[in-house]
Design an enzyme around this catalytic site. Structure first.
Site, PDB file in Angstrom:
ATOM      1  N   CYS A   1      -2.895 -88.538  19.515  1.00 42.63           N
ATOM      2  CA  CYS A   1      -4.044 -88.966  19.798  1.00 42.63           C
ATOM      3  C   CYS A   1      -4.756 -87.852  20.343  1.00 42.63           C
ATOM      4  O   CYS A   1      -6.181 -87.847  20.289  1.00 42.63           O
ATOM      5  CB  CYS A   1      -4.557 -90.023  20.403  1.00 42.63           C
ATOM      6  SG  CYS A   1      -3.587 -91.671  19.742  1.00 42.63           S
TER       7      CYS A   1
ATOM      8  N   HIS B   1     -11.428 -95.384  16.911  1.00 45.14           N
ATOM      9  CA  HIS B   1     -10.426 -94.381  17.274  1.00 45.14           C
ATOM     10  C   HIS B   1      -9.698 -93.974  16.000  1.00 45.14           C
ATOM     11  O   HIS B   1      -8.729 -94.155  15.606  1.00 45.14           O
ATOM     12  CB  HIS B   1      -9.481 -94.883  18.352  1.00 45.14           C
ATOM     13  CG  HIS B   1      -8.383 -94.074  18.900  1.00 45.14           C
ATOM     14  ND1 HIS B   1      -8.485 -92.625  18.788  1.00 45.14           N
ATOM     15  CD2 HIS B   1      -7.433 -94.235  19.313  1.00 45.14           C
ATOM     16  CE1 HIS B   1      -7.553 -92.142  19.228  1.00 45.14           C
ATOM     17  NE2 HIS B   1      -6.484 -93.042  19.725  1.00 45.14           N
TER      18      HIS B   1
ATOM     19  N   CYS C   1      -4.924 -90.388  26.695  1.00 44.26           N
ATOM     20  CA  CYS C   1      -3.331 -90.981  26.320  1.00 44.26           C
ATOM     21  C   CYS C   1      -2.946 -90.535  24.966  1.00 44.26           C
ATOM     22  O   CYS C   1      -3.761 -90.549  23.868  1.00 44.26           O
ATOM     23  CB  CYS C   1      -2.819 -92.180  26.502  1.00 44.26           C
ATOM     24  SG  CYS C   1      -3.827 -93.699  25.723  1.00 44.26           S
TER      25      CYS C   1
END
Length: 374
Positions: free
Chosen positions: A89, A330, A360
């Site tokens: 990510c 996201h 994270c």
């Protein structure tokens, strides 16, 4: 040796899964913001020396260096070099770290950091199964965390003593802030509309009662679809230059990276990367959260943000002030650049100086950047 500065920062709207951007391939999403950030700056495409992009699920339509394929699909100068990176990510955030570092090292004067993910078309995890074998060796020291990301989020929530009411309240806050930001036009300057889409699709009109009715993803857990980041499609790009080149081209430097960190964290909790990365970057900067004007903590899960805030005694009034991934979405390989784009525009809107961006990442990683206006 150059000082890297941002001169342009744009993103597409975030499309929801199967939504208005699902008909577009990742190369189409990414090429759009690449072309637009160059057009906005008014430079020649061939003046860009390197483009580094983030993408997580690098298979199918997102394989074979999606950043290069997006650039080639523009039909612009083929001598512009392109690299695609995967830090889960945090991929697009690391792309910015790398472009800024290349400029600081004097290797280039002009570069673009970007990121893309079309999760509607290339679902998360499909690259794990397209090919023989598994990455683990017989002596691999870690077991996969039970229930993967959701399990990590629940273990963090249990450790912190969070309740369902805590996580639901945060999920509602994210939606309310994002809706208010759109009502006030706060995102208008950072959006590069595409195919008639000019707004984030994930913002929902919800209530505490509606969130309370949602079932947890894991039996006995706290997190639901309303307190977890949305599966999304999108792209974002930041145009970086050395200060000297920006001045020569008559472009106003907008911000720079004061510090950058990528770190590992405890695999058992999987998602503690922002806590560790923030500790390390604040130590490096000689700062605390009280010294920052804004903070963007990727809302992978409500519990992750709440645990981070408790660990660093952060004021939630300064965190994700326009909502986050719970409301906006996201797109994995895009989000690191998207957060930097949004943080920069909000700093400018408020006429403030500094922002922290932290995420994270899969593989028990964490990323952090301190963005400072120039």
């Amino acid at each position: 040796m150059g000082q890297p500065v941002i001169v342009g920062a744009l993103r597409t709207p975030m499309g929801k899964r199967g939504g208005a951007l699902a008909a577009l391939k990742a190369v189409e999403l990414l090429r759009h913001v690449l072309v637009e950030v160059i057009r906005e700056a008014g430079i020649e495409p061939g003046q860009v020396e390197q483009i580094i992009g983030g993408c997580v699920t690098q298979t199918g339509e997102q394989s074979l260096n999606v950043t290069r394929n997006a650039w080639l699909s523009t039909g612009l100068d083929p001598e512009v070099a392109c690299t695609t990176v995967d830090v889960s990510c945090g991929s697009a955030q690391q792309a910015n770290h790398l472009v800024a570092a290349l400029i600081a090292a004097g290797a280039i004067d002009v570069g673009i950091a970007c990121g893309v993910e079309s999760m509607s078309r290339v679902p998360i995890g499909v690259n794990l199964y397209q090919g023989p074998g598994h990455y683990k060796t017989d002596d691999y020291p870690w077991d996969d965390p039970p229930k993967a990301q959701f399990g990590g989020a629940e273990r963090i929530a249990e450790r912190e003593g969070l309740t369902r009411q805590d996580t639901d309240a945060y999920g509602l806050l994210s939606q309310q802030r994002a809706a208010e930001a759109w009502r006030q036009g706060r995102f208008d300057r950072e959006i590069a509309p595409i195919d008639g889409v000019d707004r984030d699709e994930g913002v929902r009109d919800t209530t505490a009662a509606a969130l309370a009715r949602l079932r947890p993803v894991l039996d006995g857990g706290l997190h639901t679809a309303g307190t977890t980041s949305q599966i999304s499609d999108g792209a974002a790009a930041i145009l970086w230059m050395s200060r000297e080149r920006a001045n020569a081209l008559g472009l106003a430097p907008r911000a720079t990276l004061a510090h950058q960190v990528v770190t590992g964290a405890d695999p058992y909790y999987l998602l503690d990367g922002p806590i560790v990365a923030t500790r390390k970057i604040l130590e490096r900067a000689g700062m605390s959260t009280r010294d920052l004007d804004l903070m963007e903590v990727n809302e992978a899960f409500a519990g992750v943000v709440l645990a981070w805030a408790a660990a660093h005694k952060a004021d939630l009034d300064q965190v994700n002030v326009n909502g986050g991934a719970i409301a906006l979405g996201h797109p994995l390989g895009c989000s690191g650049t998207r957060l930097l784009v949004s943080a920069l525009h909000e700093l400018e809107r408020r006429d403030k100086e500094s922002a922290l961006v932290t995420m994270c990442c899969g593989g028990s990683l964490g990323t952090a950047s301190i963005l400072v206006r120039t």
